[in-house]
Design a protein around this motif. Structure first.
Motif, mmCIF file in Angstrom:
data_model
loop_
_atom_site.group_PDB
_atom_site.id
_atom_site.type_symbol
_atom_site.label_atom_id
_atom_site.label_comp_id
_atom_site.label_asym_id
_atom_site.label_seq_id
_atom_site.Cartn_x
_atom_site.Cartn_y
_atom_site.Cartn_z
ATOM 1 N N ILE A 115 14.003 -3.767 -11.315
ATOM 2 C CA ILE A 115 13.672 -4.293 -9.990
ATOM 3 C C ILE A 115 14.251 -3.356 -8.949
ATOM 4 C CG2 ILE A 115 13.741 -6.305 -8.467
ATOM 5 C CD1 ILE A 115 12.438 -6.859 -11.197
ATOM 6 N N PHE A 116 13.403 -2.844 -8.066
ATOM 7 C CA PHE A 116 13.860 -1.986 -6.980
ATOM 8 C C PHE A 116 13.403 -2.580 -5.662
ATOM 9 C CE2 PHE A 116 13.339 1.495 -3.943
ATOM 10 C CZ PHE A 116 14.573 2.125 -4.032
ATOM 11 N N ASN A 117 14.365 -2.946 -4.832
ATOM 12 C CA ASN A 117 14.063 -3.531 -3.522
ATOM 13 C C ASN A 117 13.109 -4.728 -3.661
ATOM 14 O OD1 ASN A 117 14.485 -3.583 -0.738
ATOM 15 N ND2 ASN A 117 12.666 -2.335 -0.322
ATOM 16 N N ASP A 118 13.410 -5.583 -4.653
ATOM 17 C CA ASP A 118 12.666 -6.824 -4.935
ATOM 18 C C ASP A 118 11.280 -6.594 -5.524
ATOM 19 O OD1 ASP A 118 14.760 -8.444 -4.028
ATOM 20 O OD2 ASP A 118 14.062 -8.314 -1.950
ATOM 21 N N VAL A 119 10.967 -5.372 -5.957
ATOM 22 C CA VAL A 119 9.675 -5.084 -6.584
ATOM 23 C C VAL A 119 9.915 -4.732 -8.049
ATOM 24 C CG1 VAL A 119 7.663 -3.567 -6.615
ATOM 25 C CG2 VAL A 119 8.661 -4.277 -4.435
ATOM 26 N N ASN A 120 9.163 -5.355 -8.961
ATOM 27 C CA ASN A 120 9.277 -5.089 -10.390
ATOM 28 C C ASN A 120 8.510 -3.804 -10.711
ATOM 29 O OD1 ASN A 120 9.297 -5.040 -13.180
ATOM 30 N ND2 ASN A 120 8.954 -7.232 -13.397
ATOM 31 N N LEU A 121 9.242 -2.704 -10.896
ATOM 32 C CA LEU A 121 8.597 -1.410 -11.125
ATOM 33 C C LEU A 121 7.891 -1.341 -12.470
ATOM 34 C CD1 LEU A 121 11.300 1.118 -9.777
ATOM 35 C CD2 LEU A 121 9.432 0.001 -8.547
ATOM 36 N N THR A 122 8.371 -2.096 -13.440
ATOM 37 C CA THR A 122 7.772 -2.032 -14.774
ATOM 38 C C THR A 122 6.374 -2.643 -14.818
ATOM 39 O OG1 THR A 122 9.015 -4.040 -15.313
ATOM 40 C CG2 THR A 122 9.943 -1.952 -16.050
ATOM 41 N N LYS A 123 6.003 -3.394 -13.779
ATOM 42 C CA LYS A 123 4.673 -4.007 -13.748
ATOM 43 C C LYS A 123 3.672 -3.218 -12.921
ATOM 44 C CE LYS A 123 5.978 -8.794 -14.707
ATOM 45 N NZ LYS A 123 5.905 -10.211 -14.249
ATOM 46 N N LYS B 44 1.110 -0.488 -12.097
ATOM 47 C CA LYS B 44 0.202 0.352 -12.894
ATOM 48 C C LYS B 44 -0.457 1.433 -12.054
ATOM 49 C CE LYS B 44 0.928 -2.293 -16.471
ATOM 50 N NZ LYS B 44 1.797 -1.832 -17.564
ATOM 51 N N ASP B 45 -0.712 1.123 -10.775
ATOM 52 C CA ASP B 45 -1.416 2.056 -9.911
ATOM 53 C C ASP B 45 -0.524 3.257 -9.576
ATOM 54 O OD1 ASP B 45 -2.165 2.775 -6.760
ATOM 55 O OD2 ASP B 45 -3.891 2.420 -8.071
ATOM 56 N N GLU B 46 -1.060 4.463 -9.739
ATOM 57 C CA GLU B 46 -0.272 5.673 -9.547
ATOM 58 C C GLU B 46 0.233 5.818 -8.114
ATOM 59 O OE1 GLU B 46 1.498 8.934 -11.409
ATOM 60 O OE2 GLU B 46 0.310 7.293 -12.253
ATOM 61 N N SER B 47 -0.585 5.433 -7.133
ATOM 62 C CA SER B 47 -0.165 5.568 -5.737
ATOM 63 C C SER B 47 1.003 4.638 -5.426
ATOM 64 C CB SER B 47 -1.336 5.270 -4.796
ATOM 65 O OG SER B 47 -1.810 3.939 -5.003
ATOM 66 N N GLU B 48 0.985 3.432 -6.022
ATOM 67 C CA GLU B 48 2.118 2.523 -5.825
ATOM 68 C C GLU B 48 3.385 3.069 -6.466
ATOM 69 O OE1 GLU B 48 0.373 -1.079 -7.542
ATOM 70 O OE2 GLU B 48 0.657 -2.049 -5.593
ATOM 71 N N LEU B 49 3.241 3.616 -7.669
ATOM 72 C CA LEU B 49 4.401 4.186 -8.357
ATOM 73 C C LEU B 49 4.980 5.370 -7.589
ATOM 74 C CD1 LEU B 49 3.133 4.077 -12.051
ATOM 75 C CD2 LEU B 49 5.145 2.901 -11.164
ATOM 76 N N ASN B 50 4.115 6.222 -7.021
ATOM 77 C CA ASN B 50 4.589 7.389 -6.283
ATOM 78 C C ASN B 50 5.414 7.003 -5.069
ATOM 79 O OD1 ASN B 50 3.550 9.316 -7.993
ATOM 80 N ND2 ASN B 50 1.622 9.534 -6.887
ATOM 81 N N ALA B 51 5.041 5.892 -4.429
ATOM 82 C CA ALA B 51 5.799 5.436 -3.255
ATOM 83 C C ALA B 51 7.237 5.117 -3.638
ATOM 84 C CB ALA B 51 5.118 4.213 -2.650
ATOM 85 N N PHE B 52 7.426 4.574 -4.831
ATOM 86 C CA PHE B 52 8.786 4.243 -5.275
ATOM 87 C C PHE B 52 9.487 5.460 -5.883
ATOM 88 C CE2 PHE B 52 6.979 0.013 -4.944
ATOM 89 C CZ PHE B 52 8.018 -0.673 -4.322
ATOM 90 N N ARG B 53 8.721 6.342 -6.512
ATOM 91 C CA ARG B 53 9.325 7.569 -7.033
ATOM 92 C C ARG B 53 9.935 8.401 -5.905
ATOM 93 N NH1 ARG B 53 4.142 8.623 -10.856
ATOM 94 N NH2 ARG B 53 4.841 7.485 -12.699
ATOM 95 N N ARG B 54 9.309 8.323 -4.744
ATOM 96 C CA ARG B 54 9.844 9.045 -3.588
ATOM 97 C C ARG B 54 11.209 8.509 -3.182
ATOM 98 N NH1 ARG B 54 10.045 8.625 1.807
ATOM 99 N NH2 ARG B 54 8.927 6.655 1.921
#
Length: 581
Positions: free
Chosen positions: A374-382, A384-394
């Motif tokens: 969980i990062f900033n109340d968002v479950n990263l393991t769920k 799937k969309d690459e653009s959403e993941l990139n926002a958190f990878r940043r």
């Protein structure tokens, strides 16, 4: 007659700028059963001496004066085919980087067995049995099964154990150990040091141990030699050199050793070095500079930024068509913890305990088998969309253990640091990107003259600064530091750790700090989690853990930590002396 005699050694490296003297008139002796420690700055010439002794000095380096003798016989002038009989059988070396000293295309079994068959004339079955015995002696779990694996299937600490086993397999008379415990935690380090000490005592093996770890020097050596810029500035008994040194450089070097008994605000610096002082950082107004934009500088001490909930991952060590025949390793098992906004959270444990695996799970480099991040109340393991993941990878960046292997050797520093900015399209123009990269390099103390250079042109500490600049380039909220200073000597370590402290304070970064160095953990972290065999055993405030650990394994780890109570503290500057008092 000494077992090993190094007389008035001089080593030079030719370049277009002239001759660089790496070793200047160094004389050392090593007796049977003796352990000699060699300490000094990065670039002082410690490893160069080791390479010269074992005949692995690389061109353009060459011995221009002096002699190296083994048991009274000069060996530095032996022809190649004769020296190969000496190397491995009579003199062996434990190299600092286990990944580059192991063949990635051969199993551990083939490398150990081949070495013993060449030098000891053993049958395959005899060599294999001895290989299993050696792996057991260096603390390798399930050695018979692990023989079948390749180097990339081991953690850094596990690979180091294999390299040590490889150095010991032919029962040499002299061992050159170049940072043999760099990647090892205190428990395995104690086991390895006991093994080496027993080997030297029982079989009268002589050992030169090259290290920046004063705990190792204090634990195992009989005598210490101090090198500074290729010159021998001081040598004597371990008690004398560490407890009452004469040379100002030695005093300054010892003062930079992290304290294990008290927490200081900053790490003491090596102040003796005339022109290699801590780089001057460019002071930026973070609140108005690009680096501080989109950043909430308010304190949210009670708000978790990162949580792991029942996190787990399995690795397949032995594959098979039928699931029941597969061998699965639970690298991380049901791990749950939280890291508050602005906190430095430490993870400690033995090599292979799952520390780095957790870092890779949080950063998204590994996919969890179970549980969630969980990062900033968002479950990263769920996601799937690459653009959403990139926002958190940043927002989540990582500083790796080995700065050289994490930098592209074919890219200039400008492009290395700018790459994440360009990927995430964080600027409006290339001119703005270049300006930001220049500011970042200034901020970490390298300066803009580094922009056009390549990674190989920098020292280990400077490369780690480049990695930190690259990690900051995306304006992250969360920084993962995986053994960021394990390969650095104490003076460079102090610079890097003070830099991280400054960044954490000014940028209000949240940091996961992974290390096997307990004194460093005490100085860096607010809270600490203790891991073993993939499980989280205990989480506590740092001072509470060090003064009153609850779990038996935590108590065991702390009991193995060198106290270094007899170290000279003459080199401490006034601020740090006041803190100690």
């Amino acid at each position: 007659m000494a077992l090993l005699d190094i007389e008035q050694l001089r080593i030079e490296f030719s370049s277009r700028h002239g001759e660089l003297v790496a070793i200047d008139n160094v004389t050392l002796t090593l007796e049977k059963g003796e352990i000699l420690g060699v300490v000094g700055e990065s670039g002082a010439g410690k490893s160069t001496i080791g390479n010269a002794v074992i005949g692995l000095l690389q061109p353009p380096g060459k011995m221009t004066a002096g002699a190296v003798s083994l048991d009274g016989r000069r060996i530095d002038q032996l022809p190649g085919h004769e020296f190969r009989k000496v190397r491995g059988q009579r003199i062996s070396m434990i190299f600092q980087d286990p990944l580059t000293s192991l063949d990635p295309l051969q199993t551990i079994e083939s490398q150990l067995v081949e070495t013993m068959q060449v030098h000891l004339n053993l049958s395959y079955s005899q060599a294999r049995a001895r290989a299993i015995e050696l792996l057991q002696s260096v603390g390798m779990p399930e050695p018979e099964m692990r023989l079948q694996h390749y180097p990339h299937q081991f953690s850094g600490g596990m690979r180091q154990r294999v390299v040590i086993a490889l150095a010991l397999c032919c029962e040499p008379e002299v061992i050159i150990a170049d940072e043999p415990t760099t990647a090892l935690d205190v428990s395995i380090q104690a086991q390895i040091l006991d093994l080496l000490r027993k080997l030297c005592k029982d079989k009268q093996v002589g050992m030169i141990i090259i290290t920046h770890d004063m705990g190792v020097i204090a634990e195992i050596t009989d005598r210490v030699a101090v090198l500074y810029r290729g010159k021998l500035v001081e040598q004597g008994t371990t008690q004398k050199i560490l407890g009452n040194p004469d040379h100002p450089y030695t005093k300054s070097l010892i003062s930079a050793v992290p304290r294990s008994d008290i927490k200081l605000r900053r790490f003491p610096m090596v102040t003796y070095i005339e022109d290699v002082l801590a780089p001057t950082k460019k002071e930026l107004d973070i609140s108005t500079h690009w680096l501080g934009q989109e950043r909430d500088f308010g304190k949210h001490a009670d708000t978790p930024l990162v949580e792991t909930r029942n996190l787990g991952i399995q690795f397949v060590l032995k594959n098979a068509f039928l699931k029941k025949n597969r061998y699965m390793l639970d690298a991380v098992k049901d791990v749950s913890f939280s890291i508050k906004e602005g906190e430095v959270f430490g993870l400690v444990g033995e090599s292979g305990s799952g520390k780095s695996t957790i870092a890779r799970l949080i950063s998204g480099l590994y996919k969890a088998s179970s549980g969630s991040v969980i990062f900033n109340d968002v479950n990263l393991t769920k996601l799937k969309d690459e653009s959403e993941l990139n926002a958190f990878r940043r927002q989540i960046q990582m500083v790796f253990q080995d700065p050289y292997s994490s930098l592209n050797p074919r890219m200039r520093i400008l492009d290395i640091v700018a790459e994440p900015i360009r990927f995430h399209r964080m600027t409006g123009s290339e001119a703005q990107t270049r300006a930001i990269v220049g500011d970042l390099l200034d901020y970490v103390g390298l300066g803009q003259q580094a922009l056009k250079r390549f990674p190989h042109e920098f020292s280990g500490g400077q490369r780690q600064r480049i990695c930190i600049a690259r990690a900051l380039a995306t304006r992250p909220r969360f920084l993962i530091c995986d053994e960021p200073t394990s390969a650095l000597d104490v003076s460079i370590q102090a610079q890097i750790l003070n830099l991280l402290k400054d960044l954490q304070e000014k940028l209000h970064l949240t940091i996961l700090f992974i290390s096997h160095d307990l004194p460093v953990i005490r100085q860096m972290c607010d809270r600490v989690g203790v891991m073993r065999h993939g499980e989280l055993l205990e989480v506590a405030d740092t001072e509470t853990l060090f003064s009153n650990p609850q779990h038996e394994y935590s108590k065991h780890l702390l009991s193995l930590m060198p106290t270094l109570h007899f170290l000279s503290r003459e080199g401490l500057d006034m601020e740090h002396a006041a803190q100690v008092a």
